[in-house]
Scaffold this motif. Structure first.
Motif, PDB file in Angstrom:
ATOM      1  N   LEU A   1       0.837  -1.202   0.000  1.00  0.00           N
ATOM      2  CA  LEU A   1       0.000   0.000   0.000  1.00  0.00           C
ATOM      3  C   LEU A   1       0.872   1.253   0.000  1.00  0.00           C
ATOM      4  O   LEU A   1       0.554   2.235  -0.681  1.00  0.00           O
ATOM      5  CB  LEU A   1      -0.942  -0.002   1.207  1.00  0.00           C
ATOM      6  CG  LEU A   1      -1.963   1.149   1.248  1.00  0.00           C
ATOM      7  CD1 LEU A   1      -2.810   1.201  -0.023  1.00  0.00           C
ATOM      8  CD2 LEU A   1      -2.869   1.036   2.482  1.00  0.00           C
TER       9      LEU A   1
ATOM     10  N   ARG B   1       1.975   2.098  -3.495  1.00  0.00           N
ATOM     11  CA  ARG B   1       0.922   2.679  -4.319  1.00  0.00           C
ATOM     12  C   ARG B   1       0.638   4.125  -3.910  1.00  0.00           C
ATOM     13  O   ARG B   1       0.474   5.003  -4.764  1.00  0.00           O
ATOM     14  CB  ARG B   1      -0.350   1.830  -4.232  1.00  0.00           C
ATOM     15  CG  ARG B   1      -0.147   0.399  -4.724  1.00  0.00           C
ATOM     16  CD  ARG B   1      -1.447  -0.336  -4.904  1.00  0.00           C
ATOM     17  NE  ARG B   1      -2.172   0.155  -6.072  1.00  0.00           N
ATOM     18  CZ  ARG B   1      -3.343  -0.314  -6.488  1.00  0.00           C
ATOM     19  NH1 ARG B   1      -3.914  -1.309  -5.822  1.00  0.00           N
ATOM     20  NH2 ARG B   1      -3.940   0.166  -7.547  1.00  0.00           N
ATOM     21  N   VAL B   2       0.580   4.380  -2.611  1.00  0.00           N
ATOM     22  CA  VAL B   2       0.300   5.735  -2.130  1.00  0.00           C
ATOM     23  C   VAL B   2       1.441   6.678  -2.496  1.00  0.00           C
ATOM     24  O   VAL B   2       1.218   7.823  -2.906  1.00  0.00           O
ATOM     25  CB  VAL B   2       0.055   5.731  -0.603  1.00  0.00           C
ATOM     26  CG1 VAL B   2      -0.023   7.157  -0.061  1.00  0.00           C
ATOM     27  CG2 VAL B   2      -1.229   4.978  -0.269  1.00  0.00           C
TER      28      VAL B   2
ATOM     29  N   SER C   1       0.881   9.991  -4.762  1.00  0.00           N
ATOM     30  CA  SER C   1       1.001  11.271  -4.054  1.00  0.00           C
ATOM     31  C   SER C   1       1.579  12.373  -4.929  1.00  0.00           C
ATOM     32  O   SER C   1       1.302  13.558  -4.724  1.00  0.00           O
ATOM     33  CB  SER C   1       1.876  11.117  -2.803  1.00  0.00           C
ATOM     34  OG  SER C   1       3.247  10.980  -3.155  1.00  0.00           O
TER      35      SER C   1
ATOM     36  N   VAL D   1       6.336   6.893   3.124  1.00  0.00           N
ATOM     37  CA  VAL D   1       4.986   6.835   3.681  1.00  0.00           C
ATOM     38  C   VAL D   1       5.035   6.248   5.083  1.00  0.00           C
ATOM     39  O   VAL D   1       5.694   5.224   5.310  1.00  0.00           O
ATOM     40  CB  VAL D   1       4.054   5.981   2.798  1.00  0.00           C
ATOM     41  CG1 VAL D   1       2.630   5.978   3.359  1.00  0.00           C
ATOM     42  CG2 VAL D   1       4.061   6.481   1.358  1.00  0.00           C
TER      43      VAL D   1
ATOM     44  N   TRP E   1      -8.247  11.162  -2.500  1.00  0.00           N
ATOM     45  CA  TRP E   1      -8.752   9.950  -3.141  1.00  0.00           C
ATOM     46  C   TRP E   1      -9.833  10.199  -4.182  1.00  0.00           C
ATOM     47  O   TRP E   1     -10.644   9.341  -4.469  1.00  0.00           O
ATOM     48  CB  TRP E   1      -9.258   8.951  -2.093  1.00  0.00           C
ATOM     49  CG  TRP E   1      -8.336   8.830  -0.929  1.00  0.00           C
ATOM     50  CD1 TRP E   1      -8.562   9.270   0.350  1.00  0.00           C
ATOM     51  CD2 TRP E   1      -7.017   8.253  -0.923  1.00  0.00           C
ATOM     52  NE1 TRP E   1      -7.471   9.018   1.144  1.00  0.00           N
ATOM     53  CE2 TRP E   1      -6.502   8.390   0.392  1.00  0.00           C
ATOM     54  CE3 TRP E   1      -6.227   7.654  -1.899  1.00  0.00           C
ATOM     55  CZ2 TRP E   1      -5.235   7.940   0.756  1.00  0.00           C
ATOM     56  CZ3 TRP E   1      -4.961   7.207  -1.549  1.00  0.00           C
ATOM     57  CH2 TRP E   1      -4.486   7.347  -0.230  1.00  0.00           C
TER      58      TRP E   1
ATOM     59  N   TRP F   1      -6.175  14.557  -5.643  1.00  0.00           N
ATOM     60  CA  TRP F   1      -5.870  15.228  -4.373  1.00  0.00           C
ATOM     61  C   TRP F   1      -6.364  16.663  -4.440  1.00  0.00           C
ATOM     62  O   TRP F   1      -6.314  17.300  -5.496  1.00  0.00           O
ATOM     63  CB  TRP F   1      -4.366  15.241  -4.094  1.00  0.00           C
ATOM     64  CG  TRP F   1      -3.703  13.908  -4.072  1.00  0.00           C
ATOM     65  CD1 TRP F   1      -2.874  13.394  -5.029  1.00  0.00           C
ATOM     66  CD2 TRP F   1      -3.783  12.918  -3.040  1.00  0.00           C
ATOM     67  NE1 TRP F   1      -2.444  12.140  -4.652  1.00  0.00           N
ATOM     68  CE2 TRP F   1      -2.983  11.823  -3.439  1.00  0.00           C
ATOM     69  CE3 TRP F   1      -4.450  12.851  -1.816  1.00  0.00           C
ATOM     70  CZ2 TRP F   1      -2.835  10.672  -2.660  1.00  0.00           C
ATOM     71  CZ3 TRP F   1      -4.306  11.716  -1.028  1.00  0.00           C
ATOM     72  CH2 TRP F   1      -3.514  10.640  -1.452  1.00  0.00           C
TER      73      TRP F   1
ATOM     74  N   PHE G   1      -3.245  11.972   5.061  1.00  0.00           N
ATOM     75  CA  PHE G   1      -4.474  11.349   4.566  1.00  0.00           C
ATOM     76  C   PHE G   1      -5.064  10.452   5.645  1.00  0.00           C
ATOM     77  O   PHE G   1      -4.405  10.104   6.620  1.00  0.00           O
ATOM     78  CB  PHE G   1      -4.199  10.539   3.291  1.00  0.00           C
ATOM     79  CG  PHE G   1      -3.238   9.400   3.478  1.00  0.00           C
ATOM     80  CD1 PHE G   1      -3.668   8.155   3.934  1.00  0.00           C
ATOM     81  CD2 PHE G   1      -1.877   9.557   3.208  1.00  0.00           C
ATOM     82  CE1 PHE G   1      -2.789   7.099   4.105  1.00  0.00           C
ATOM     83  CE2 PHE G   1      -0.990   8.507   3.373  1.00  0.00           C
ATOM     84  CZ  PHE G   1      -1.441   7.277   3.831  1.00  0.00           C
TER      85      PHE G   1
ATOM     86  N   ILE H   1      -9.597   6.119   2.587  1.00  0.00           N
ATOM     87  CA  ILE H   1      -8.753   5.030   2.109  1.00  0.00           C
ATOM     88  C   ILE H   1      -9.087   3.712   2.794  1.00  0.00           C
ATOM     89  O   ILE H   1      -8.975   2.646   2.205  1.00  0.00           O
ATOM     90  CB  ILE H   1      -7.250   5.372   2.290  1.00  0.00           C
ATOM     91  CG1 ILE H   1      -6.352   4.277   1.729  1.00  0.00           C
ATOM     92  CG2 ILE H   1      -6.920   5.640   3.752  1.00  0.00           C
ATOM     93  CD1 ILE H   1      -6.514   4.018   0.268  1.00  0.00           C
TER      94      ILE H   1
ATOM     95  N   VAL I   1       2.744  11.310   3.891  1.00  0.00           N
ATOM     96  CA  VAL I   1       3.692  11.146   2.789  1.00  0.00           C
ATOM     97  C   VAL I   1       4.594  12.372   2.797  1.00  0.00           C
ATOM     98  O   VAL I   1       4.112  13.507   2.906  1.00  0.00           O
ATOM     99  CB  VAL I   1       2.988  11.045   1.423  1.00  0.00           C
ATOM    100  CG1 VAL I   1       3.989  10.625   0.348  1.00  0.00           C
ATOM    101  CG2 VAL I   1       1.811  10.090   1.472  1.00  0.00           C
TER     102      VAL I   1
ATOM    103  N   LEU J   1      -8.578   0.815  -2.441  1.00  0.00           N
ATOM    104  CA  LEU J   1      -7.928   1.663  -3.428  1.00  0.00           C
ATOM    105  C   LEU J   1      -8.023   1.039  -4.829  1.00  0.00           C
ATOM    106  O   LEU J   1      -8.269   1.736  -5.818  1.00  0.00           O
ATOM    107  CB  LEU J   1      -6.466   1.881  -3.037  1.00  0.00           C
ATOM    108  CG  LEU J   1      -5.638   2.783  -3.953  1.00  0.00           C
ATOM    109  CD1 LEU J   1      -6.259   4.171  -4.086  1.00  0.00           C
ATOM    110  CD2 LEU J   1      -4.203   2.891  -3.427  1.00  0.00           C
TER     111      LEU J   1
END
Length: 427
Positions: A87, A90-91, A95, A102, A246, A254, A270, A274, A284, A315
């Protein structure tokens, strides 16, 4: 229900607010609907405060949670955690922050706490710029940067907070200016505030759209203009995306992207959507900022295998089903409908928002005076009609907040608008 209410009041704090004169117990949900303990069905236009982002009881998420819980529920960040790494990858990519790192937390409050820790450590300063009318959480440090007195129970603070204009477009000393003049005036205010400070300010923290504050926002590009000033002083920009992230705004993934002419923020926080109801928050930041701490730090529950599995599934569903596009399309139709309703109701001062994030500000007819009693009455009437909405606003809770799950259909949007119209016309 009276028995449960009495038990609630006997053991929980007086300041723990409950909606409605006769509070309801929500027992289950499916899609965009929930049911109470009496079996009554409601269309959910608030999603547990913008947290049920995709849908109630989304099969993909419940399956992921169940399967992960059957393997292992908890290990902590002291051990490698595959769902957390996946995760985070991906975030970090989504971002837009270069060399992103993260860190997962359990809430938006904790995420903002972490962002403040990073910024003040990196900059060696406890001075923080925050927006008037803002809300960033309920912890001691988050309350210290919250510019909304209704959610700030103490003036004591570990931080020196300096509040600047710009979060509210249609009220305050700059409300009558054009968008360009508004931005110019807010930048001048920021420059003036910085001219009065001693030493370096650590960061500006801002919600692209103020959530608890009543879904208010500045003109697009204002934080880009702020960024030019911040960069000259070496001040970091923290974008609080707990409610706007999201894809909820429809036009952008964003909220910061409406102000991203000078690139992404230095730090992004965030939470809420999510996890689709699971407790996930996070931060992040560029590697040099994230790695500036020189003491041990872990999270016992942040990044737990079960919540990370839920976040991954949620997500994936969001992206594969283009729920950002749905928020833009259905949200645009809903906002248009709400504005038409508001134009015919004297108590409605303004209908504002973006995507599936709409605020309806109520005033005493013929005035600009906020009317929290009217907002409370509409909240009750909507509930009686089978619709759940929220409340918010600056100095009083006079703004109705509408934020359904991002999978809302056109038919459901119309259903909710009809109920809300009847509630507003009943004022």
């Amino acid at each position: 229900m009276t028995d449960l209410y009495n038990r609630h009041r006997a053991v929980l704090p007086d300041w723990l607010a409950l909606y409605y004169d006769r509070p309801i117990e929500i027992t289950h949900g499916e899609g965009r609907y929930v049911w109470d303990a009496a079996g009554r069905r409601y269309l959910d236009f608030f999603g547990g405060i913008l947290t049920t982002m995709t849908a109630h009881a989304l099969p993909e998420v419940t399956k992921a949670v169940s399967e992960q819980a059957g393997r292992i529920i908890h290990s902590s960040t002291l051990y490698l955690d595959r769902p957390m790494v996946e995760l985070a990858e991906r975030v970090a990519t989504l971002s837009g922050i270069p060399e992103a790192r993260v860190f997962f937390t359990t809430s938006g409050t904790e995420a903002n706490d972490t962002a403040l820790l990073l910024a003040t450590t990196y900059r060696g300063s406890n001075q923080i710029l925050a927006m008037r009318n803002s809300y960033h959480g309920r912890s001691f440090s988050a309350v210290a940067i919250t510019g909304n007195r209704g959610w700030s129970p103490t003036s004591l603070s570990p931080l020196q907070t300096l509040y600047v204009h710009g979060g509210v477009r249609s009220r305050g000393p700059f409300a009558q200016l054009s968008d360009a003049q508004f931005i110019e005036a807010c930048v001048a205010d920021l420059e003036d505030v910085l001219g009065q400070t001693r030493g370096g300010v650590a960061a500006l923290i801002a919600e692209p759209i103020q959530g608890v504050g009543g879904f208010t926002s500045p003109p697009d590009g204002m934080y880009a203009a702020f960024r030019e000033v911040l960069d000259r002083h070496g001040i970091l920009w923290i974008s609080d995306e707990v409610q706007t992230g999201w894809g909820r705004t429809g036009e952008h993934f964003w909220g910061w992207q409406a102000h991203g002419q000078n690139g992404p923020p230095d730090i992004l926080t965030f939470a809420k959507g999510i996890g689709n109801g699971m407790s996930i928050g996070g931060v992040v930041a560029r590697a040099e900022i994230m790695n500036c701490l020189d003491a041990n730090s872990i999270s016992t529950f942040g990044g737990s295998p079960v919540t990370m599995a839920a976040g991954l599934a949620n997500l994936s569903y969001l992206l594969e089903h283009d729920l950002q596009g749905n928020a833009r399309r259905v949200g645009g139709l809903l906002l248009e409908r709400l504005r038409a309703i508001g134009a015919a109701v004297p108590s409605v001062r303004e209908v504002r928002g973006r995507g599936l994030m709409a605020g309806i500000e109520l005033v005493k007819p013929g005035t600009d005076e906020a009317d929290p009693a009217a907002a409370a009455a509409v909240l009750e009437a909507a509930r009686e009609g089978g619709l759940l909405i929220g409340k918010g606003g600056g100095h009083s809770t006079s703004v109705l907040r509408v934020a359904p799950p991002l999978s809302l259909t056109v038919a459901e949007a119309e259903e909710g608008a009809e109920i809300l119209e009847a509630a507003l016309r009943g004022l």
